[in-house]
Structure formats: structure tokens, C-alpha cells
Motif scaffolding. Structure first.
Motif, PDB file in Angstrom:
ATOM      1  N   THR A 130      14.484 -13.915  -8.689  1.00 39.02           N
ATOM      2  CA  THR A 130      13.856 -15.444  -8.337  1.00 39.02           C
ATOM      3  C   THR A 130      12.752 -15.661  -8.922  1.00 39.02           C
ATOM      4  O   THR A 130      12.185 -16.766  -8.698  1.00 39.02           O
ATOM      5  CB  THR A 130      13.765 -15.246  -6.645  1.00 39.02           C
ATOM      6  OG1 THR A 130      12.681 -14.472  -6.482  1.00 39.02           O
ATOM      7  CG2 THR A 130      14.833 -14.853  -5.831  1.00 39.02           C
ATOM      8  N   LEU A 131      12.540 -14.988 -10.050  1.00 37.90           N
ATOM      9  CA  LEU A 131      11.307 -15.481 -10.838  1.00 37.90           C
ATOM     10  C   LEU A 131      11.582 -16.708 -11.655  1.00 37.90           C
ATOM     11  O   LEU A 131      12.727 -16.693 -11.947  1.00 37.90           O
ATOM     12  CB  LEU A 131      10.816 -14.283 -11.779  1.00 37.90           C
ATOM     13  CG  LEU A 131       9.995 -13.346 -11.097  1.00 37.90           C
ATOM     14  CD1 LEU A 131       9.898 -11.969 -12.224  1.00 37.90           C
ATOM     15  CD2 LEU A 131       8.564 -13.787 -10.939  1.00 37.90           C
ATOM     16  N   PRO A 132      10.669 -17.791 -11.878  1.00 33.71           N
ATOM     17  CA  PRO A 132      11.155 -18.754 -12.768  1.00 33.71           C
ATOM     18  C   PRO A 132      11.594 -18.427 -14.132  1.00 33.71           C
ATOM     19  O   PRO A 132      11.368 -17.332 -14.680  1.00 33.71           O
ATOM     20  CB  PRO A 132       9.800 -19.467 -12.848  1.00 33.71           C
ATOM     21  CG  PRO A 132       9.002 -18.995 -11.686  1.00 33.71           C
ATOM     22  CD  PRO A 132       9.340 -17.495 -11.477  1.00 33.71           C
ATOM     23  N   LYS A 133      12.459 -19.184 -14.826  1.00 33.85           N
ATOM     24  CA  LYS A 133      13.111 -19.000 -15.838  1.00 33.85           C
ATOM     25  C   LYS A 133      11.961 -18.912 -16.920  1.00 33.85           C
ATOM     26  O   LYS A 133      10.819 -19.637 -16.734  1.00 33.85           O
ATOM     27  CB  LYS A 133      14.116 -20.121 -16.401  1.00 33.85           C
ATOM     28  CG  LYS A 133      14.534 -19.844 -17.768  1.00 33.85           C
ATOM     29  CD  LYS A 133      15.521 -21.039 -18.021  1.00 33.85           C
ATOM     30  CE  LYS A 133      16.075 -21.026 -19.371  1.00 33.85           C
ATOM     31  NZ  LYS A 133      17.035 -22.428 -19.472  1.00 33.85           N
ATOM     32  N   GLY A 134      11.636 -18.070 -17.957  1.00 39.30           N
ATOM     33  CA  GLY A 134      10.813 -17.880 -19.040  1.00 39.30           C
ATOM     34  C   GLY A 134       9.662 -17.131 -18.597  1.00 39.30           C
ATOM     35  O   GLY A 134       8.785 -16.870 -19.264  1.00 39.30           O
ATOM     36  N   SER A 135       9.416 -16.580 -17.546  1.00 38.53           N
ATOM     37  CA  SER A 135       8.745 -15.397 -16.755  1.00 38.53           C
ATOM     38  C   SER A 135       8.268 -14.587 -17.860  1.00 38.53           C
ATOM     39  O   SER A 135       9.403 -13.909 -18.285  1.00 38.53           O
ATOM     40  CB  SER A 135       9.079 -15.073 -15.378  1.00 38.53           C
ATOM     41  OG  SER A 135       8.823 -16.128 -14.434  1.00 38.53           O
ATOM     42  N   ILE A 136       7.039 -13.900 -17.903  1.00 36.98           N
ATOM     43  CA  ILE A 136       6.910 -12.787 -18.843  1.00 36.98           C
ATOM     44  C   ILE A 136       6.561 -11.879 -18.247  1.00 36.98           C
ATOM     45  O   ILE A 136       5.787 -11.514 -17.384  1.00 36.98           O
ATOM     46  CB  ILE A 136       5.539 -13.368 -19.705  1.00 36.98           C
ATOM     47  CG1 ILE A 136       5.670 -14.446 -20.496  1.00 36.98           C
ATOM     48  CG2 ILE A 136       5.141 -11.931 -20.710  1.00 36.98           C
ATOM     49  CD1 ILE A 136       4.510 -15.150 -21.272  1.00 36.98           C
ATOM     50  N   ASP A 177      -4.325 -13.910 -25.377  1.00 40.53           N
ATOM     51  CA  ASP A 177      -3.452 -15.300 -24.750  1.00 40.53           C
ATOM     52  C   ASP A 177      -2.247 -15.062 -24.195  1.00 40.53           C
ATOM     53  O   ASP A 177      -1.328 -15.779 -23.864  1.00 40.53           O
ATOM     54  CB  ASP A 177      -3.100 -15.802 -26.203  1.00 40.53           C
ATOM     55  CG  ASP A 177      -4.140 -16.222 -27.234  1.00 40.53           C
ATOM     56  OD1 ASP A 177      -5.228 -16.583 -26.991  1.00 40.53           O
ATOM     57  OD2 ASP A 177      -3.962 -16.234 -28.695  1.00 40.53           O
ATOM     58  N   ILE A 178      -1.992 -13.800 -23.558  1.00 37.59           N
ATOM     59  CA  ILE A 178      -0.871 -13.547 -23.143  1.00 37.59           C
ATOM     60  C   ILE A 178      -1.263 -13.348 -21.427  1.00 37.59           C
ATOM     61  O   ILE A 178      -2.133 -12.880 -21.124  1.00 37.59           O
ATOM     62  CB  ILE A 178      -0.321 -12.173 -23.334  1.00 37.59           C
ATOM     63  CG1 ILE A 178      -0.018 -12.074 -24.825  1.00 37.59           C
ATOM     64  CG2 ILE A 178       1.013 -11.732 -22.442  1.00 37.59           C
ATOM     65  CD1 ILE A 178       0.286 -10.795 -25.526  1.00 37.59           C
ATOM     66  N   THR A 179      -0.404 -14.050 -20.571  1.00 34.72           N
ATOM     67  CA  THR A 179      -0.552 -13.985 -19.198  1.00 34.72           C
ATOM     68  C   THR A 179       1.000 -13.612 -18.799  1.00 34.72           C
ATOM     69  O   THR A 179       1.900 -14.228 -18.996  1.00 34.72           O
ATOM     70  CB  THR A 179      -0.510 -15.527 -18.751  1.00 34.72           C
ATOM     71  OG1 THR A 179      -1.931 -16.216 -19.191  1.00 34.72           O
ATOM     72  CG2 THR A 179      -0.635 -15.458 -17.259  1.00 34.72           C
ATOM     73  N   TYR A 180       0.810 -12.626 -18.035  1.00 33.36           N
ATOM     74  CA  TYR A 180       1.943 -11.841 -17.371  1.00 33.36           C
ATOM     75  C   TYR A 180       2.335 -12.410 -15.955  1.00 33.36           C
ATOM     76  O   TYR A 180       1.475 -12.623 -15.279  1.00 33.36           O
ATOM     77  CB  TYR A 180       1.729 -10.437 -17.474  1.00 33.36           C
ATOM     78  CG  TYR A 180       1.638  -9.639 -18.652  1.00 33.36           C
ATOM     79  CD1 TYR A 180       2.611  -9.373 -19.647  1.00 33.36           C
ATOM     80  CD2 TYR A 180       0.117  -9.375 -19.467  1.00 33.36           C
ATOM     81  CE1 TYR A 180       2.165  -8.520 -20.843  1.00 33.36           C
ATOM     82  CE2 TYR A 180       0.089  -8.484 -20.343  1.00 33.36           C
ATOM     83  CZ  TYR A 180       1.072  -8.324 -21.163  1.00 33.36           C
ATOM     84  OH  TYR A 180       0.881  -7.727 -22.359  1.00 33.36           O
ATOM     85  N   ASP A 181       3.629 -12.579 -15.849  1.00 32.93           N
ATOM     86  CA  ASP A 181       4.071 -12.829 -14.529  1.00 32.93           C
ATOM     87  C   ASP A 181       4.428 -11.787 -13.675  1.00 32.93           C
ATOM     88  O   ASP A 181       3.959 -11.735 -12.459  1.00 32.93           O
ATOM     89  CB  ASP A 181       5.298 -13.770 -14.518  1.00 32.93           C
ATOM     90  CG  ASP A 181       4.929 -15.073 -15.342  1.00 32.93           C
ATOM     91  OD1 ASP A 181       4.322 -15.973 -14.586  1.00 32.93           O
ATOM     92  OD2 ASP A 181       5.320 -15.425 -16.335  1.00 32.93           O
ATOM     93  N   ALA A 182       4.498 -10.628 -14.308  1.00 35.64           N
ATOM     94  CA  ALA A 182       4.944  -9.209 -13.731  1.00 35.64           C
ATOM     95  C   ALA A 182       4.946  -8.143 -14.713  1.00 35.64           C
ATOM     96  O   ALA A 182       5.056  -8.233 -15.942  1.00 35.64           O
ATOM     97  CB  ALA A 182       6.342  -9.340 -13.043  1.00 35.64           C
ATOM     98  N   ILE A 183       4.931  -6.915 -14.359  1.00 38.55           N
ATOM     99  CA  ILE A 183       4.869  -5.866 -15.195  1.00 38.55           C
ATOM    100  C   ILE A 183       5.982  -4.905 -14.289  1.00 38.55           C
ATOM    101  O   ILE A 183       6.095  -4.841 -13.175  1.00 38.55           O
ATOM    102  CB  ILE A 183       3.495  -5.217 -15.274  1.00 38.55           C
ATOM    103  CG1 ILE A 183       2.944  -4.653 -14.017  1.00 38.55           C
ATOM    104  CG2 ILE A 183       2.802  -6.042 -16.229  1.00 38.55           C
ATOM    105  CD1 ILE A 183       1.643  -4.023 -14.453  1.00 38.55           C
ATOM    106  N   VAL A 184       6.545  -3.864 -15.124  1.00 41.69           N
ATOM    107  CA  VAL A 184       7.447  -3.015 -14.446  1.00 41.69           C
ATOM    108  C   VAL A 184       6.909  -1.468 -14.714  1.00 41.69           C
ATOM    109  O   VAL A 184       6.234  -1.421 -15.797  1.00 41.69           O
ATOM    110  CB  VAL A 184       8.706  -2.823 -15.374  1.00 41.69           C
ATOM    111  CG1 VAL A 184       9.765  -1.917 -14.629  1.00 41.69           C
ATOM    112  CG2 VAL A 184       9.604  -4.302 -15.115  1.00 41.69           C
ATOM    113  N   LEU A 185       6.545  -0.786 -13.909  1.00 37.24           N
ATOM    114  CA  LEU A 185       6.104   0.620 -13.622  1.00 37.24           C
ATOM    115  C   LEU A 185       7.079   1.810 -13.138  1.00 37.24           C
ATOM    116  O   LEU A 185       7.938   1.178 -12.138  1.00 37.24           O
ATOM    117  CB  LEU A 185       4.713   0.537 -13.071  1.00 37.24           C
ATOM    118  CG  LEU A 185       3.352  -0.485 -13.792  1.00 37.24           C
ATOM    119  CD1 LEU A 185       2.502  -0.472 -12.952  1.00 37.24           C
ATOM    120  CD2 LEU A 185       3.409   0.159 -15.163  1.00 37.24           C
TER     121      LEU A 185
END
Length: 344
Positions: A130-136, A177-185
Motif C-alpha cells: 500500500t506504499l505510494p508508487k515511487g516509494s524508496i 539527498d536520499i530520503t527513504y520511505d522504508a527499509i528491509v531488515l
């Protein structure tokens, strides 16, 4: 083990334990030491920490560094020089081919092997679908990227390095310059750190198969150190030994490592003691996938067998699965992935 350090019953007074210096590595090392201390209360455990290549080089994605022993080399040098007696590892960091005169002596009971999504607070309540399209999404794992690109092609994947503390900080505060929307761990790492509150949700293995050995701890020793190897033997968890040995045989036979997207999922049916192991090889973009499954009925008394006996039984299971994947075209997929990595 120096025979001078043994008491009259053959038990050492001190065992030197090698570990990476990160907070998570130390938590994992203390887990192993605690289990050993319960068995051998008279032994003093001395922890010797060091940073590995993978800890020092943080400006490159792991596959681009070009080594398989990124998180083990310095520790193994110390083990070979008899500066330490054993090394604690996250099993997934341990290459499937070890240096001469070294062996895995313990595969400790596995924790949750899945991957987990950790969301930026602004996305609280969302899920990966459900994350927005283009989420980093921040991850350095080619396996995770390949699986998630396959299932969520509208997301963007960005390399992120550092220990768990660093990666969480980069998620919350950004990284230049990078803003993350989520990370995977790894789910197990988050739980060991006590960060369950940051775990947004686990990734189902139908979406992202986990890494070989993920969630398990291992102890590496010198093969000829009979004293240490005998003392460590009770720490082995038979079910984890079975699953992880089969997984490592799969990876070894495929010739993979952190440089190629290989995923697995294994379990043992307690009712009929049947091992089931899935394996998959993906292209870097996730569009091509080769996957298969193998089952194997274990001896009814498998939990009574030693590490070497168990390993001998199930290694062929991993090799058989690799052969099935090769028959379906895994070789070209792996070769293409390796060629791309070496070129960048």
C-alpha cells in the motif's frame, strides 16, 4: 586450545570468543556465551572484538566489494593464529566454503528467518503493497531487491549500508539527498535488538524468500581443536542443523553468495519428520525466476545424531535441489547476474 589452560577434568579455564563489534553482533555473542556458561559455569569467556572488511567499507554495495568473506576474514585470521578459540557469526554471513582447518561446530536454534519491512514514521499503518508508487526502499541485498521488484515493480530500491542502528537513523533522518520511505531488515535482528515496535510487518515467504541461514547463529572453530569442539557440541539444534545445512549445500552447489539473488525456505514436518526445502534463483530485475522444491524423509532418530552425521545426511538434499534448478535454467540466470555485478 592451549593444553596449559585445561583443568584436571580437561575443561579450559578461559575461552577466547571472537566477535564483530556491532551492538547486534555483541548481543548474538552474549547469547552463545550465556548458553555455554549454563553448561560450564567454571569457564571464563573473554570476548575479543574486531571490525571486518564489511564493517569498514560503507560507501559501496556489498556485491561490489568483490569478496565472499566480508564479515569473517579478520576473525578467521585471528582464529588461524590461535589468538581466539571460536567465532560467533550470523550464519547467513558465513561463506559456504571455509578456510583450511576451520569448521562450523555449532548451528544454534534458529529465530524467525523472514525479512521485515520497517516504515518511516510518516507511513505508519501502511504495508509494502500500500506504499505510494515511487516509494524508496533501502536495502543492499540483491536477493531482497529481486524478489520485491518482481512483486512490487512500482517501488524504487536504493542501497543502504551500515549496522542496524545506522540504517534506522538513515531511515528516520535521511542520508544526504536520499530520503527513504522504508527499509528491509532481517526480522531476527530487529527482535534481538529489542526493536519490535519498529517492525511494521514481516514479508511473507511467498513474496520474499529468505537468505540461506538467515535467523540462525553459528560458531566457527579450528577443525583440530578437539577440546573446544566437544564443549560446543551440546549447543547444536538438530532441526536448525538440518534446515541450514541443506540450505548451505544448495547455495554452495549454485556457486552463489551475496553477489547473486538466491532465496530459500525450509521446514521439517514434525509428524512425519520430513524436510521440505524450496529454492529460487532470480534475475537482478526479478523478471526471471527459476524455483523448485525437494522433500526428504529424515531418520526417525535424527534428533539424536551428531552434527557431522546430520550434515552428511542432508547435504545431498541441497545438492539435489540445486541440480533441479540447474536443469530448469538457473545457470544462465546466475551467470547474467554475476556478469552485470562485475561490470558495474
Amino acid at each position: 586450545m592451549d593444553k596449559k589452560n585445561l583443568d584436571e577434568s580437561g575443561v579450559p579455564s578461559v575461552i577466547r570468543v571472537g566477535s564483530r563489534s556491532s551492538e547486534l553482533a555483541m548481543i548474538q555473542t552474549r547469547t552463545i556465551i550465556s548458553a555455554l556458561s549454563a553448561l560450564y559455569p567454571t569457564i571464563n569467556f573473554e570476548v575479543i572484538t574486531m571490525k571486518t572488511i564489511g564493517d569498514k567499507i560503507l560507501d559501496k554495495a556489498l556485491p561490489k566489494i568483490g569478496q565472499t568473506n566480508l564479515f569473517t576474514k579478520e576473525l578467521e585470521i585471528a582464529l588461524a593464529a590461535n589468538q581466539i578459540d571460536m567465532i560467533t557469526h550470523s550464519l547467513k554471513d558465513l561463506p559456504t566454503t571455509l578456510p583450511p582447518n576451520m569448521q562450523i561446530s555449532v548451528i544454534y536454534k534458529r529465530d524467525n528467518p523472514t525479512d521485515a519491512l520497517v516504515l518511516h514514521p510518516k507511513h505508519k499503518g501502511l504495508r509494502i503493497d500500500t506504499l505510494p508508487k515511487g516509494s524508496i526502499i533501502g536495502t543492499s541485498s540483491l536477493r531482497r531487491i529481486a524478489f520485491l521488484k518482481r512483486n512490487y515493480p512500482d517501488l524504487i530500491f536504493q542501497d543502504i549500508r551500515g549496522n542496524l542502528n545506522t540504517r534506522l537513523r538513515k531511515l528516520d533522518e535521511g542520508d544526504g539527498d536520499i530520503t527513504y520511505d522504508a527499509i528491509v531488515l532481517a526480522t531476527a535482528g530487529l527482535i534481538r535488538m529489542g526493536w519490535q515496535s519498529r517492525l511494521s510487518h514481516e514479508l511473507d515467504t511467498t513474496v520474499c524468500m529468505y537468505a540461506v541461514g538467515q535467523g540462525a547463529l553459528a560458531v566457527e572453530t579450528r577443525s583440530d581443536d578437539d577440546v573446544i569442539n566437544k564443549l560446543l557440541s551440546p549447543l547444536n539444534d538438530p532441526d536448525t542443523v538440518v534446515c541450514c545445512t541443506a540450505e548451505r549445500a544448495l547455495l554452495h552447489s549454485l556457486g552463489g553468495g551475496c553477489s547473486v539473488p538466491v532465496g530459500t525456505c525450509s521446514s521439517i514436518d514434525p509428524d512425519n519428520h520430513t524436510l521440505c526445502i524450496d529454492g529460487a534463483v532470480l534475475s537482478l530485475d526479478g523478471k526471471d525466476i527459476v524455483k523448485d522444491i525437494v522433500t526428504f524423509v529424515l531418520p526417525s532418530s535424527y534428533r539424536e545424531l551428531g552434527f557431522s552425521e546430520l550434515s552428511g545426511i542432508v547435504t545431498k538434499v541441497g545438492y539435489d535441489l540445486a541440480e533441479k534448478l540447474h536443469e530448469q535454467g538457473a545457470g544462465p540466470v546466475l551467470a547474467k547476474a554475476k556478469e552485470y555485478i562485475e561490470a558495474v
